[in-house]
Design an enzyme around this catalytic site. Structure first.
Site, PDB file in Angstrom:
ATOM      1  N   ASP A   1       0.877  -1.179   0.000  1.00 15.98           N
ATOM      2  CA  ASP A   1       0.000   0.000   0.000  1.00 15.98           C
ATOM      3  C   ASP A   1       0.912   1.226   0.000  1.00 15.98           C
ATOM      4  O   ASP A   1       2.112   1.123   0.252  1.00 15.98           O
ATOM      5  CB  ASP A   1      -0.888  -0.001   1.260  1.00 15.98           C
ATOM      6  CG  ASP A   1      -1.787   1.231   1.341  1.00 15.98           C
ATOM      7  OD1 ASP A   1      -2.362   1.615   0.309  1.00 15.98           O
ATOM      8  OD2 ASP A   1      -1.903   1.824   2.428  1.00 15.98           O
ATOM      9  N   SER A   2       0.295   2.375  -0.230  1.00 15.71           N
ATOM     10  CA  SER A   2       1.056   3.619  -0.161  1.00 15.71           C
ATOM     11  C   SER A   2       1.525   3.895   1.272  1.00 15.71           C
ATOM     12  O   SER A   2       2.462   4.658   1.476  1.00 15.71           O
ATOM     13  CB  SER A   2       0.181   4.770  -0.631  1.00 15.71           C
ATOM     14  OG  SER A   2      -1.016   4.793   0.113  1.00 15.71           O
TER      15      SER A   2
ATOM     16  N   TYR B   1      -0.714   8.515  -2.261  1.00 14.82           N
ATOM     17  CA  TYR B   1      -0.706   8.332  -3.713  1.00 14.82           C
ATOM     18  C   TYR B   1      -1.950   8.987  -4.332  1.00 14.82           C
ATOM     19  O   TYR B   1      -1.970   9.305  -5.505  1.00 14.82           O
ATOM     20  CB  TYR B   1      -0.770   6.842  -4.077  1.00 14.82           C
ATOM     21  CG  TYR B   1       0.496   6.036  -3.907  1.00 14.82           C
ATOM     22  CD1 TYR B   1       1.616   6.528  -3.249  1.00 14.82           C
ATOM     23  CD2 TYR B   1       0.554   4.734  -4.423  1.00 14.82           C
ATOM     24  CE1 TYR B   1       2.755   5.739  -3.108  1.00 14.82           C
ATOM     25  CE2 TYR B   1       1.688   3.953  -4.292  1.00 14.82           C
ATOM     26  CZ  TYR B   1       2.781   4.452  -3.625  1.00 14.82           C
ATOM     27  OH  TYR B   1       3.897   3.674  -3.487  1.00 14.82           O
ATOM     28  N   GLY B   2      -2.999   9.097  -3.524  1.00 17.88           N
ATOM     29  CA  GLY B   2      -4.335   9.397  -4.045  1.00 17.88           C
ATOM     30  C   GLY B   2      -4.515  10.762  -4.654  1.00 17.88           C
ATOM     31  O   GLY B   2      -5.522  11.033  -5.300  1.00 17.88           O
TER      32      GLY B   2
ATOM     33  N   CYS C   1      -4.451  -1.397  -1.825  1.00 20.22           N
ATOM     34  CA  CYS C   1      -4.550   0.051  -1.994  1.00 20.22           C
ATOM     35  C   CYS C   1      -5.575   0.328  -3.084  1.00 20.22           C
ATOM     36  O   CYS C   1      -5.434  -0.181  -4.211  1.00 20.22           O
ATOM     37  CB  CYS C   1      -3.175   0.585  -2.408  1.00 20.22           C
ATOM     38  SG  CYS C   1      -3.173   2.341  -2.833  1.00 20.22           S
TER      39      CYS C   1
ATOM     40  N   THR D   1      -6.167   3.131  -4.569  1.00 24.55           N
ATOM     41  CA  THR D   1      -5.627   4.020  -5.591  1.00 24.55           C
ATOM     42  C   THR D   1      -4.843   3.235  -6.650  1.00 24.55           C
ATOM     43  O   THR D   1      -5.027   3.434  -7.848  1.00 24.55           O
ATOM     44  CB  THR D   1      -4.726   5.081  -4.922  1.00 24.55           C
ATOM     45  OG1 THR D   1      -5.514   5.750  -3.934  1.00 24.55           O
ATOM     46  CG2 THR D   1      -4.196   6.065  -5.916  1.00 24.55           C
TER      47      THR D   1
ATOM     48  N   GLU E   1      -3.941   8.752   9.019  1.00 20.45           N
ATOM     49  CA  GLU E   1      -2.508   8.536   9.304  1.00 20.45           C
ATOM     50  C   GLU E   1      -2.063   9.343  10.534  1.00 20.45           C
ATOM     51  O   GLU E   1      -1.056   9.044  11.139  1.00 20.45           O
ATOM     52  CB  GLU E   1      -1.652   8.855   8.072  1.00 20.45           C
ATOM     53  CG  GLU E   1      -1.954   7.908   6.904  1.00 20.45           C
ATOM     54  CD  GLU E   1      -0.795   7.016   6.461  1.00 20.45           C
ATOM     55  OE1 GLU E   1       0.355   7.363   6.721  1.00 20.45           O
ATOM     56  OE2 GLU E   1      -1.072   5.953   5.849  1.00 20.45           O
TER      57      GLU E   1
ATOM     58  N   CYS F   1     -11.100   2.912  -0.177  1.00 26.42           N
ATOM     59  CA  CYS F   1      -9.684   3.165   0.135  1.00 26.42           C
ATOM     60  C   CYS F   1      -9.405   2.358   1.397  1.00 26.42           C
ATOM     61  O   CYS F   1     -10.214   2.361   2.336  1.00 26.42           O
ATOM     62  CB  CYS F   1      -9.481   4.656   0.367  1.00 26.42           C
ATOM     63  SG  CYS F   1      -7.912   5.072   1.141  1.00 26.42           S
ATOM     64  N   THR F   2      -8.250   1.695   1.422  1.00 21.75           N
ATOM     65  CA  THR F   2      -7.988   0.778   2.535  1.00 21.75           C
ATOM     66  C   THR F   2      -7.684   1.501   3.855  1.00 21.75           C
ATOM     67  O   THR F   2      -7.567   0.851   4.890  1.00 21.75           O
ATOM     68  CB  THR F   2      -6.844  -0.192   2.183  1.00 21.75           C
ATOM     69  OG1 THR F   2      -5.727   0.577   1.712  1.00 21.75           O
ATOM     70  CG2 THR F   2      -7.283  -1.175   1.120  1.00 21.75           C
ATOM     71  N   HIS F   3      -7.556   2.815   3.802  1.00 24.02           N
ATOM     72  CA  HIS F   3      -7.430   3.550   5.066  1.00 24.02           C
ATOM     73  C   HIS F   3      -8.798   3.723   5.757  1.00 24.02           C
ATOM     74  O   HIS F   3      -8.861   3.922   6.968  1.00 24.02           O
ATOM     75  CB  HIS F   3      -6.876   4.960   4.828  1.00 24.02           C
ATOM     76  CG  HIS F   3      -5.396   5.019   4.635  1.00 24.02           C
ATOM     77  ND1 HIS F   3      -4.766   4.502   3.531  1.00 24.02           N
ATOM     78  CD2 HIS F   3      -4.420   5.545   5.421  1.00 24.02           C
ATOM     79  CE1 HIS F   3      -3.455   4.718   3.639  1.00 24.02           C
ATOM     80  NE2 HIS F   3      -3.223   5.343   4.775  1.00 24.02           N
TER      81      HIS F   3
HETATM   82  N1  DGL Z   1      -4.755   3.108   1.075  1.00 20.01           N
HETATM   83  C1  DGL Z   1      -4.683   3.921  -0.121  1.00 20.01           C
HETATM   84  C2  DGL Z   1      -5.926   3.658  -0.967  1.00 20.01           C
HETATM   85  O1  DGL Z   1      -6.550   2.631  -0.710  1.00 20.01           O
HETATM   86  C3  DGL Z   1      -4.387   5.267   0.367  1.00 20.01           C
HETATM   87  C4  DGL Z   1      -4.450   6.341  -0.526  1.00 20.01           C
HETATM   88  C5  DGL Z   1      -3.324   7.289  -0.652  1.00 20.01           C
HETATM   89  O2  DGL Z   1      -2.181   6.944  -0.553  1.00 20.01           O
HETATM   90  O3  DGL Z   1      -3.711   8.414  -0.968  1.00 20.01           O
HETATM   91  O4  DGL Z   1      -6.298   4.348  -1.874  1.00 20.01           O
END
Ligand code: DGL
Length: 271
Positions: A10-11, A42-43, A73, A75, A152, A186-188
């Site tokens: 993931d990012s 990353y998003g 992730c 994204t 985060e 989004c996994t967050h």
């Molecule tokens: N967990 C990423 C996702 O599912 C996080 C996004 C990010 O890095 O912006 O999109």
């Protein structure tokens, strides 16, 4: 039977919501996790940059002998999965198809809310995947760029006025539209489940993209006789591209347990 590890990336830390579910379902599996904590988020980046980063993440993971790669992730799954799949000779799982399947199964009124990063929403990948299963579904997509930095930074708890205000601001249109399913694309976002669930109300089912990809991996491993032997406890390796201490402190919240294993620092630009 296949004892090789599963590579998950993931990012940042969001992908740990998928690892948490993998651990719960398949404690015998070994996992190598890479969180690109030095380059998160990353998003808000372009397709070109996301694809370049994702290729490097996979190249690092492939320095190990893996049986599968999990893009934990939203994204990267919405933006670069086709490129990654075309370049890899092992299965590459993303969060979009399993989440779309679950949303299509769960909806009763055909109104599905979708929240994800700006990059994910702009691809239309979730909509395409849901419409392939339920062409009549009405989908309400909303980009929520403030959620990742808030998660985060640990702003996830009910009663936190900052996250509650932001949730209300982003999700009010979905509530007004009467969606009965909301995809946390989004996994967050599963860390915001309590706050989001309280705002949307009990009649709205939440689809956890991290958990759904874990279920898809589990099904694939058993269908292909590729599970690790039962009774063994899988080994975990945690790798990040920035502060190991920062990862250790936050990761337990995503994982639901303390991180006791060593955390390794990776120079991802080398890949
Ligand atoms: N967990 C990423 C996702 O599912 C996080 C996004 C990010 O890095 O912006 O999109």
């Amino acid at each position: 039977m296949d004892h090789r590890p599963i590579g998950v990336f993931d990012s940042g830390l969001g992908g740990l919501t998928a690892v948490r579910e993998l651990e719960k379902q398949m404690p015998q599996e070994s996992i190598i996790y890479f969180g690109d904590t030095g380059r998160v988020p990353y998003g808000s980046r372009s397709r070109e940059i996301i694809t370049r980063y994702a290729r490097q993440d996979v190249a690092f993971l492939r320095s190990f002998d893996l049986k599968a790669v999990v893009i934990a992730c939203g994204t990267v799954s919405t933006t670069a999965i086709d490129v990654l799949r075309s370049e890899q000779d092992i299965p590459v799982f993303g969060v979009v198809e399993p989440s779309a399947r679950r949303a299509a199964e769960l909806t009763r009124n055909g109104k599905i809310g979708l929240i994800a990063t700006r990059a994910s929403i702009s691809t239309g990948a979730y909509e395409r995947a849901i419409h392939a299963l339920n062409p009549g579904a009405e989908i309400f997509p909303i980009a929520c760029p403030l959620f990742v930095p808030l998660v985060e930074n640990g702003r996830t708890q009910p009663g936190d006025v900052v996250i509650e205000t932001v949730v209300k601001d982003y999700l009010a249109p979905l509530k007004a539209a009467g969606v009965d399913v909301l995809v946390l694309g989004c996994t967050h976002y599963p860390l915001l489940r309590e706050v989001i669930g309280a705002f949307m109300g009990q009649s709205v089912a939440l689809v956890d993209s991290g958990a759904e990809v874990a279920h898809a991996v589990g099904r694939w491993l058993s269908d292909h006789d590729a599970v690790a032997e039962n009774g063994h406890s899988g080994l975990h390796r945690w790798c990040v591209s920035d502060s190991q201490q920062g990862f250790r402190e936050l990761a337990s919240r995503f994982l639901g347990r303390p991180v006791t294993e060593p955390v390794e620092l990776v120079d991802i630009e080398q890949y």
